[in-house]
Design an enzyme around this catalytic site. Structure first.
Site, PDB file in Angstrom:
ATOM      1  N   TYR A 162       0.843  -1.206   0.000  1.00  0.00           N
ATOM      2  CA  TYR A 162       0.000   0.000   0.000  1.00  0.00           C
ATOM      3  C   TYR A 162       0.877   1.254   0.000  1.00  0.00           C
ATOM      4  O   TYR A 162       0.668   2.190  -0.796  1.00  0.00           O
ATOM      5  CB  TYR A 162      -0.919  -0.027   1.225  1.00  0.00           C
ATOM      6  CG  TYR A 162      -1.862   1.149   1.314  1.00  0.00           C
ATOM      7  CD1 TYR A 162      -3.067   1.147   0.624  1.00  0.00           C
ATOM      8  CD2 TYR A 162      -1.551   2.264   2.085  1.00  0.00           C
ATOM      9  CE1 TYR A 162      -3.940   2.224   0.697  1.00  0.00           C
ATOM     10  CE2 TYR A 162      -2.416   3.345   2.166  1.00  0.00           C
ATOM     11  CZ  TYR A 162      -3.612   3.324   1.476  1.00  0.00           C
ATOM     12  OH  TYR A 162      -4.461   4.395   1.542  1.00  0.00           O
TER      13      TYR A 162
HETATM   14  P1  NAP Z   1     -13.192   2.352   1.189  1.00  0.00           P
HETATM   15  O1  NAP Z   1     -14.334   2.883   1.955  1.00  0.00           O
HETATM   16  O2  NAP Z   1     -12.817   0.917   1.323  1.00  0.00           O
HETATM   17  O3  NAP Z   1     -13.409   2.701  -0.349  1.00  0.00           O
HETATM   18  C1  NAP Z   1     -12.633   2.126  -1.349  1.00  0.00           C
HETATM   19  C2  NAP Z   1     -13.382   2.268  -2.655  1.00  0.00           C
HETATM   20  O4  NAP Z   1     -12.573   1.686  -3.685  1.00  0.00           O
HETATM   21  C3  NAP Z   1     -14.719   1.540  -2.667  1.00  0.00           C
HETATM   22  O5  NAP Z   1     -15.689   2.437  -3.121  1.00  0.00           O
HETATM   23  C4  NAP Z   1     -14.524   0.402  -3.665  1.00  0.00           C
HETATM   24  O6  NAP Z   1     -15.671   0.211  -4.458  1.00  0.00           O
HETATM   25  C5  NAP Z   1     -13.408   0.936  -4.547  1.00  0.00           C
HETATM   26  N1  NAP Z   1     -12.651  -0.150  -5.149  1.00  0.00           N
HETATM   27  C6  NAP Z   1     -11.759  -0.984  -4.551  1.00  0.00           C
HETATM   28  N2  NAP Z   1     -11.304  -1.888  -5.425  1.00  0.00           N
HETATM   29  C7  NAP Z   1     -11.916  -1.634  -6.608  1.00  0.00           C
HETATM   30  C8  NAP Z   1     -11.891  -2.226  -7.881  1.00  0.00           C
HETATM   31  N3  NAP Z   1     -11.132  -3.298  -8.152  1.00  0.00           N
HETATM   32  N4  NAP Z   1     -12.668  -1.711  -8.848  1.00  0.00           N
HETATM   33  C9  NAP Z   1     -13.469  -0.647  -8.610  1.00  0.00           C
HETATM   34  N5  NAP Z   1     -13.544  -0.029  -7.417  1.00  0.00           N
HETATM   35  C10 NAP Z   1     -12.788  -0.525  -6.426  1.00  0.00           C
HETATM   36  O7  NAP Z   1     -11.836   3.133   1.549  1.00  0.00           O
HETATM   37  P2  NAP Z   1     -11.529   4.689   1.620  1.00  0.00           P
HETATM   38  O8  NAP Z   1     -10.819   4.908   2.874  1.00  0.00           O
HETATM   39  O9  NAP Z   1     -12.721   5.501   1.304  1.00  0.00           O
HETATM   40  O10 NAP Z   1     -10.446   4.815   0.439  1.00  0.00           O
HETATM   41  C11 NAP Z   1     -10.599   5.729  -0.629  1.00  0.00           C
HETATM   42  C12 NAP Z   1      -9.226   6.216  -1.067  1.00  0.00           C
HETATM   43  O11 NAP Z   1      -8.659   6.984  -0.012  1.00  0.00           O
HETATM   44  C13 NAP Z   1      -8.234   5.089  -1.344  1.00  0.00           C
HETATM   45  O12 NAP Z   1      -7.417   5.440  -2.436  1.00  0.00           O
HETATM   46  C14 NAP Z   1      -7.403   5.057  -0.086  1.00  0.00           C
HETATM   47  O13 NAP Z   1      -6.137   4.525  -0.323  1.00  0.00           O
HETATM   48  C15 NAP Z   1      -7.356   6.518   0.252  1.00  0.00           C
HETATM   49  N6  NAP Z   1      -6.998   6.863   1.625  1.00  0.00           N
HETATM   50  C16 NAP Z   1      -7.752   6.465   2.662  1.00  0.00           C
HETATM   51  C17 NAP Z   1      -7.394   6.865   3.955  1.00  0.00           C
HETATM   52  C18 NAP Z   1      -8.202   6.503   5.164  1.00  0.00           C
HETATM   53  O14 NAP Z   1      -7.781   6.809   6.279  1.00  0.00           O
HETATM   54  N7  NAP Z   1      -9.353   5.881   5.025  1.00  0.00           N
HETATM   55  C19 NAP Z   1      -6.264   7.654   4.155  1.00  0.00           C
HETATM   56  C20 NAP Z   1      -5.510   8.023   3.052  1.00  0.00           C
HETATM   57  C21 NAP Z   1      -5.896   7.640   1.798  1.00  0.00           C
HETATM   58  P3  NAP Z   1     -16.689  -1.018  -4.176  1.00  0.00           P
HETATM   59  O15 NAP Z   1     -17.049  -0.965  -2.735  1.00  0.00           O
HETATM   60  O16 NAP Z   1     -17.841  -0.753  -5.066  1.00  0.00           O
HETATM   61  O17 NAP Z   1     -15.923  -2.245  -4.547  1.00  0.00           O
END
Ligand code: NAP
Length: 249
Positions: A153
Site C-alpha cells: 500500500y
Molecule cells: P473504502 O471505503 O474501502 O473505499 C474504497 C473504494 O474503492 C470503494 O468504493 C470500492 O468500491 C473501490 N474499489 C476498490 N477496489 C476496486 C476495484 N477493483 N474496482 C473498482 N472499485 C474498487 O476506503 P476509503 O478509505 O474511502 O479509500 C478511498 C481512497 O482513499 C483510497 O485510495 C485510499 O487509499 C485513500 N486513503 C484512505 C485513507 C483513510 O484513512 N481511510 C487515508 C488516506 C488515503 P466497491 O465498494 O464498489 O468495490
C-alpha cells in the site's frame, strides 16, 4: 467573485470509489458545488451513492484491464463528457513484508497504481484534446511515510505522488491540472482493522493528530472542490495534505 471561483455548475465529474467512505464525501462535495457526478465502483455502494447525489452509477472492476476502459467509456458517455476525474478507489492487503504474498502485492499495485495511471491517461487524452480538465488523485500519508505492515500500500501510494507530479509536468502546458489529496486518518472500511479491532493503536493515532480527531469524509470536500475548480488553475503537481496536521508533527 470568491464563490464563482469554486463554482462547478455544468462540470461533469467521474469519482472512482465514489461509493466508499472517502469517495462518497468527495462526490458529495463536487455535487454540492454544482457538478454532475458519476460514481464508479464494483458494488451496490456505487449505486447508493449515485442515487443520494442524483448522479450516475457505473459498475466496473478496476483490477480488470478490459473492464476499466469499458467502465470509463460508459461513465463518459452517460455524463456526455468529462471535466473532472477523481480517483478515490483503493485497497490494502496488510501483511508483514516477509510474509506478503506476491499475488496480494500485484493486486494492490494493479488497483491503486496501474488503474489510476490508466484512468488518468484515458481522461487526460480527452482533456488534452480540449485544452482543459482537472484530475485529482487520492494519495495518502503513506505517500510520505512507510506505515506499519502495509508495504504494498505504501509503495503504491508513494508512486501516486510521483505519478501525479509526472503527469502534471507533461500536461500543465496544455491546460490540464493534475494534483492529489493526501488524506489523514479517516474511519472507513479500508482501515476498519485499526479503528474497530485495535483500540490501543487507534488511541495512539488520535493522540498524534494535532487536530485531536480522525478526519471525516466531509473534511475532504473543500480540497476536492478547490482542486477541481478555477480556483486552482495555477496549481499543478501539488500533493495537498488534509490530515489534521499529522505530517507537520
Ligand atoms: P473504502 O471505503 O474501502 O473505499 C474504497 C473504494 O474503492 C470503494 O468504493 C470500492 O468500491 C473501490 N474499489 C476498490 N477496489 C476496486 C476495484 N477493483 N474496482 C473498482 N472499485 C474498487 O476506503 P476509503 O478509505 O474511502 O479509500 C478511498 C481512497 O482513499 C483510497 O485510495 C485510499 O487509499 C485513500 N486513503 C484512505 C485513507 C483513510 O484513512 N481511510 C487515508 C488516506 C488515503 P466497491 O465498494 O464498489 O468495490
Amino acid at each position: 467573485m470568491a464563490a464563482g471561483l469554486f463554482d462547478l455548475t455544468g462540470r461533469r465529474a467521474l469519482v472512482t470509489g465514489g461509493g466508499g467512505g472517502i469517495g462518497r464525501g468527495l462526490a458529495r462535495g463536487l455535487a454540492d458545488a454544482g457538478a454532475t457526478v458519476a460514481v464508479l465502483g464494483r458494488s451496490e455502494r456505487a449505486d447508493e451513492a449515485a442515487a443520494e447525489l442524483g448522479g450516475v452509477a457505473v459498475r466496473a472492476d478496476l483490477a480488470d484491464r478490459d473492464d476499466l476502459p469499458r467502465g470509463f467509456d460508459e461513465a463518459v458517455e452517460r455524463l456526455s463528457g468529462i471535466d473532472i476525474l477523481v480517483t478515490s478507489h483503493g485497497i490494502g492487503r496488510p501483511a508483514a513484508a516477509v510474509d506478503h504474498e506476491l499475488a496480494d502485492w500485484d493486486e494492490v499495485v494493479e488497483v491503486n497504481l496501474t488503474a489510476t495511471f490508466q484512468l488518468c491517461r484515458l481522461a487526460g487524452r480527452l482533456m488534452l484534446e480540449r485544452g482543459s480538465g482537472k484530475i485529482v488523485n487520492i494519495a495518502s500519508l503513506l505517500s510520505f511515510q512507510g506505515g506499519l505492515g502495509v508495504s504494498s500500500y505504501a509503495a503504491s501510494k508513494g508512486a501516486i505522488a510521483t505519478l501525479t507530479m509526472a503527469l502534471a509536468n507533461e500536461w500543465a502546458p496544455h491546460g490540464v491540472n493534475v494534483n492529489a489529496i493526501a488524506p489523514g486518518y479517516v474511519k472507513t472500511a479500508l482501515n476498519e482493522r485499526i479503528w474497530r479491532h485495535d483500540p490501543e493503536r487507534t488511541a495512539a493515532i488520535t493522540a498524534r493528530i494535532p487536530a485531536g480527531r480522525w478526519g471525516e469524509p466531509s473534511d475532504l470536500a473543500g480540497a476536492v472542490v478547490f482542486l477541481s475548480s478555477a480556483a486552482s488553475d495555477y496549481v499543478h503537481g501539488a500533493i495537498l495534505a488534509v490530515d489534521g496536521g499529522w505530517l507537520g508533527r
